[in-house]
Enzyme design. Structure first.
Site, PDB file in Angstrom:
ATOM      1  N   CYS A 187      -0.382   4.129   2.128  1.00  9.91           N
ATOM      2  CA  CYS A 187      -0.219   3.946   3.575  1.00  9.91           C
ATOM      3  C   CYS A 187       1.235   4.199   3.972  1.00  9.91           C
ATOM      4  CB  CYS A 187      -0.566   2.519   4.002  1.00  9.91           C
ATOM      5  SG  CYS A 187      -2.073   1.866   3.308  1.00  9.91           S
ATOM      6  N   ASP A 188       2.175   3.691   3.197  1.00  5.39           N
ATOM      7  CA  ASP A 188       3.573   3.630   3.638  1.00  5.39           C
ATOM      8  C   ASP A 188       4.540   4.497   2.832  1.00  5.39           C
ATOM      9  OD1 ASP A 188       2.760   1.741   5.518  1.00  5.39           O
ATOM     10  OD2 ASP A 188       2.979   0.107   4.082  1.00  5.39           O
ATOM     11  N   CYS A 223       0.834  -1.202   0.000  1.00  7.78           N
ATOM     12  CA  CYS A 223       0.000   0.000   0.000  1.00  7.78           C
ATOM     13  C   CYS A 223       0.868   1.251   0.000  1.00  7.78           C
ATOM     14  CB  CYS A 223      -0.926  -0.019   1.212  1.00  7.78           C
ATOM     15  SG  CYS A 223      -1.915   1.475   1.350  1.00  7.78           S
TER      16      CYS A 223
END
Ligand code: NDP
Length: 313
Positions: A139-140, A136
């Protein structure tokens, strides 16, 4: 233990689940919905959604899901945080249990549990998960400011992740096993036009390396040919974007699945092999997998549910 009775239990909260919740609550079915592991579904991990009708300037995945949540709540859907841990589909009414200790007795069930990102299956992926390996980018990606990253895959997801990361990382390597991208033309063009995205065609990943955190990937180019070449690509981040697996574990062995694990639906409807159980969204759709098609099938599942209940009355 709290017990609740409902005409319709909706499991999962992507565009399919929320749309089913809007329609079933407007039809007075007082649905109960459990949002699952990833409230809002996969779209909450994506960046800008530019192709959902009605949002002419685009909308973030999180905002879109928030809007759908509010719309479903407005009509009285009982939307609960938590996951369904088990469900007995062998007899009606169906009995399910949630991780908050609630027992739900449901006359019908709409399954909209979506699909989960796939990994390559390399032992090294587990070793470096959270220490360089991710599925992701939104997300990261933040952790890779000014660093070098790789994205695996050649579809729209891979291109979208690569584009997102190209605004954060210094260099992005797109590892594509074939000699072409599968992504839509518009995404391909955007990727090709980005100077810090480098596409590595005909390339597979053999392993990952690094002392504690990820430091790079062992790659092989033109595998199985005379031109086969093995080399190491130093990267700090390794993002998987190679497709998804439908989330059907909870419903086995009773629900009928196709060869690739997606729930089978019948007669051009959302009906499954179990009367009173309907499937909507990515969990039953290996082909289209769009937010709008998921929302459309959520609507169909709600209408199928209403008809089913009317026929039983
Ligand atoms: P896709 O199935 O379209 O693409 C998967 C990619 O991963 C392919 O390039 C495939 O290669 C590659 N791949 C699969 N397994 C491996 C493996 N073991 N090793 C290396 N590469 C592998 O999945 P997506 O998630 O990209 O897209 C799913 C659907 O969602 C599509 O319909 C897409 O259009 C849609 N989508 C739309 C978006 C948008 O409109 N904004 C954004 C994201 C997705 P190969 O081609 O060789 O099979």
């Amino acid at each position: 233990m709290q017990q609740i009775n409902t005409k319709c239990l909706i499991i999962g909260s992507g565009p399919a689940g929320y749309t089913a919740a809007i329609y079933t609550s407007r039809a007075n079915l007082s649905p109960v919905m459990y949002v699952g592991h990833q409230p809002g579904g996969q779209l909450t991990t994506t960046t800008e959604v530019e192709n959902f009708p009605g949002y002419h300037n685009g909308v973030t995945g999180t905002q879109l899901m928030d809007d759908l949540h509010k719309q479903a709540s407005r009509f009285g859907a009982d939307i609960r945080t938590g996951i369904i841990t088990d469900i007995d589909l062998t007899q009606r009414p169906f009995v399910a249990h949630a991780d908050d200790g609630t027992e739900i007795v449901a006359q019908t069930v709409i399954i909209s549990t979506g699909a989960t990102a796939r990994y390559l299956g390399l032992p090294d992926e587990d070793r470096y998960k959270g220490m360089g390996v991710s599925a992701c980018a939104t997300c990261d990606g933040f952790f890779y400011r000014g660093r070098r990253v790789a994205v695996v895959g050649g579809g729209d997801t891979a291109c979208e992740e690569a584009l997102y990361l190209s605004n954060i990382a210094s260099e992005v390597y797109l590892i594509v096993r074939k000699n072409h991208l599968r992504a839509s033309k518009v995404m391909q063009r955007r990727v090709v036009e980005k100077p810090n995205i480098h596409i590595l065609f005909n390339t597979n990943t053999e392993g990952l390396y690094g002392a504690e955190f990820l430091e790079g990937a062992h790659l092989v180019e033109h595998i199985g040919t005379d031109n086969e070449r093995h080399y190491d690509l130093p990267v700090d981040g390794f993002f998987l974007a190679i497709g998804h697996t439908p989330n059907t574990e909870l419903f086995r062995p009773h629900i009928a699945l196709d060869d690739t694990g997606y729930i089978k639906t019948f007669d051009h409807s959302t009906a499954t092999n179990i009367p009173g159980v309907f499937a909507a969204g990515d969990v039953a759709d290996p082909h289209y997998r769009q937010a709008i098609t998921a929302a459309g099938s959520g609507c169909k599942a709600a209408l199928d549910t209403e008809r089913f209940l009317n026929e039983q009355a």
